[in-house]
Design a protein around this motif. Structure first.
Motif, mmCIF file in Angstrom:
data_model
loop_
_atom_site.group_PDB
_atom_site.id
_atom_site.type_symbol
_atom_site.label_atom_id
_atom_site.label_comp_id
_atom_site.label_asym_id
_atom_site.label_seq_id
_atom_site.Cartn_x
_atom_site.Cartn_y
_atom_site.Cartn_z
ATOM 1 N N SER A 261 -3.441 -51.053 2.320
ATOM 2 C CA SER A 261 -2.563 -49.932 2.644
ATOM 3 C C SER A 261 -2.909 -48.703 1.812
ATOM 4 N N GLU A 262 -3.188 -48.909 0.544
ATOM 5 C CA GLU A 262 -3.549 -47.790 -0.329
ATOM 6 C C GLU A 262 -4.853 -47.150 0.131
ATOM 7 N N ARG A 263 -5.820 -47.973 0.489
ATOM 8 C CA ARG A 263 -7.108 -47.451 0.971
ATOM 9 C C ARG A 263 -6.916 -46.650 2.254
ATOM 10 N N ASP A 264 -6.115 -47.195 3.189
ATOM 11 C CA ASP A 264 -5.870 -46.499 4.445
ATOM 12 C C ASP A 264 -5.149 -45.175 4.216
ATOM 13 N N ALA A 265 -4.184 -45.164 3.300
ATOM 14 C CA ALA A 265 -3.446 -43.933 2.998
ATOM 15 C C ALA A 265 -4.382 -42.892 2.391
ATOM 16 N N ASN A 266 -5.255 -43.317 1.489
ATOM 17 C CA ASN A 266 -6.204 -42.376 0.885
ATOM 18 C C ASN A 266 -7.162 -41.811 1.930
ATOM 19 N N GLN A 267 -7.597 -42.636 2.858
ATOM 20 C CA GLN A 267 -8.479 -42.159 3.922
ATOM 21 C C GLN A 267 -7.756 -41.157 4.810
ATOM 22 N N MET A 268 -6.482 -41.411 5.094
ATOM 23 C CA MET A 268 -5.721 -40.488 5.931
ATOM 24 C C MET A 268 -5.518 -39.152 5.207
ATOM 25 N N ILE A 269 -5.246 -39.207 3.908
ATOM 26 C CA ILE A 269 -5.081 -37.973 3.135
ATOM 27 C C ILE A 269 -6.377 -37.166 3.159
ATOM 28 N N GLN A 270 -7.504 -37.835 2.971
ATOM 29 C CA GLN A 270 -8.792 -37.137 3.016
ATOM 30 C C GLN A 270 -9.028 -36.527 4.389
ATOM 31 N N MET A 271 -8.694 -37.262 5.437
ATOM 32 C CA MET A 271 -8.888 -36.763 6.788
ATOM 33 C C MET A 271 -8.030 -35.515 7.026
ATOM 34 N N LEU A 272 -6.779 -35.541 6.562
ATOM 35 C CA LEU A 272 -5.901 -34.394 6.754
ATOM 36 C C LEU A 272 -6.372 -33.190 5.944
ATOM 37 N N GLN A 273 -6.915 -33.431 4.769
ATOM 38 C CA GLN A 273 -7.405 -32.335 3.947
ATOM 39 C C GLN A 273 -8.662 -31.704 4.536
ATOM 40 N N GLN A 274 -9.433 -32.486 5.270
ATOM 41 C CA GLN A 274 -10.672 -31.982 5.852
ATOM 42 C C GLN A 274 -10.449 -31.353 7.216
ATOM 43 N N SER A 275 -9.252 -31.463 7.763
ATOM 44 C CA SER A 275 -9.002 -30.912 9.092
ATOM 45 C C SER A 275 -9.046 -29.390 9.031
ATOM 46 N N ALA A 276 -9.120 -28.792 10.181
ATOM 47 C CA ALA A 276 -9.220 -27.338 10.270
ATOM 48 C C ALA A 276 -7.990 -26.678 9.641
ATOM 49 N N PRO A 277 -8.182 -25.537 8.989
ATOM 50 C CA PRO A 277 -7.035 -24.859 8.383
ATOM 51 C C PRO A 277 -6.055 -24.390 9.460
ATOM 52 N N ALA A 278 -4.816 -24.252 9.072
ATOM 53 C CA ALA A 278 -3.781 -23.841 10.015
ATOM 54 C C ALA A 278 -4.043 -22.415 10.487
ATOM 55 N N VAL A 279 -3.930 -22.207 11.781
ATOM 56 C CA VAL A 279 -4.104 -20.883 12.362
ATOM 57 C C VAL A 279 -2.728 -20.226 12.406
ATOM 58 N N PRO A 280 -2.608 -19.000 11.887
ATOM 59 C CA PRO A 280 -1.300 -18.353 11.910
ATOM 60 C C PRO A 280 -0.852 -18.062 13.340
ATOM 61 N N HIS A 281 0.437 -18.117 13.539
ATOM 62 C CA HIS A 281 1.002 -17.831 14.859
ATOM 63 C C HIS A 281 0.772 -16.362 15.181
ATOM 64 N N PRO A 282 0.403 -16.031 16.422
ATOM 65 C CA PRO A 282 0.027 -14.642 16.735
ATOM 66 C C PRO A 282 1.173 -13.637 16.637
ATOM 67 N N THR A 283 2.423 -14.073 16.770
ATOM 68 C CA THR A 283 3.512 -13.096 16.738
ATOM 69 C C THR A 283 4.407 -13.226 15.515
#
Length: 62
Positions: free
Chosen positions: A31-53
């Motif tokens: 479980s710890e390994r899976d959680a660490n992998q998920m955290i790494q995956m989320l950190q590597q995802s594309a940065p949040a795009v600001p809402h246009p309005t």
């Protein structure tokens, strides 16, 4: 119950407890390994795009 039977019962209980702890340890490590992998995956995802309005207009009628 004689001493031999009590010894066998205690030994079997100890083995069951050790097996249970080993399984729990393995599950926790997995479980710890899976959680660490998920955290790494989320950190590597594309940065949040600001809402246009959002932030472009202020509602002064409120």
């Amino acid at each position: 119950m004689d001493i031999t039977a009590a010894s066998i019962v205690m030994s079997q209980a100890h083995v069951r407890q050790q097996a249970s702890l080993a399984v729990m340890d393995k599950a926790m490590k997995t479980s710890e390994r899976d959680a660490n992998q998920m955290i790494q995956m989320l950190q590597q995802s594309a940065p949040a795009v600001p809402h246009p309005t959002h932030g472009n207009q202020i509602d002064l009628k409120g």
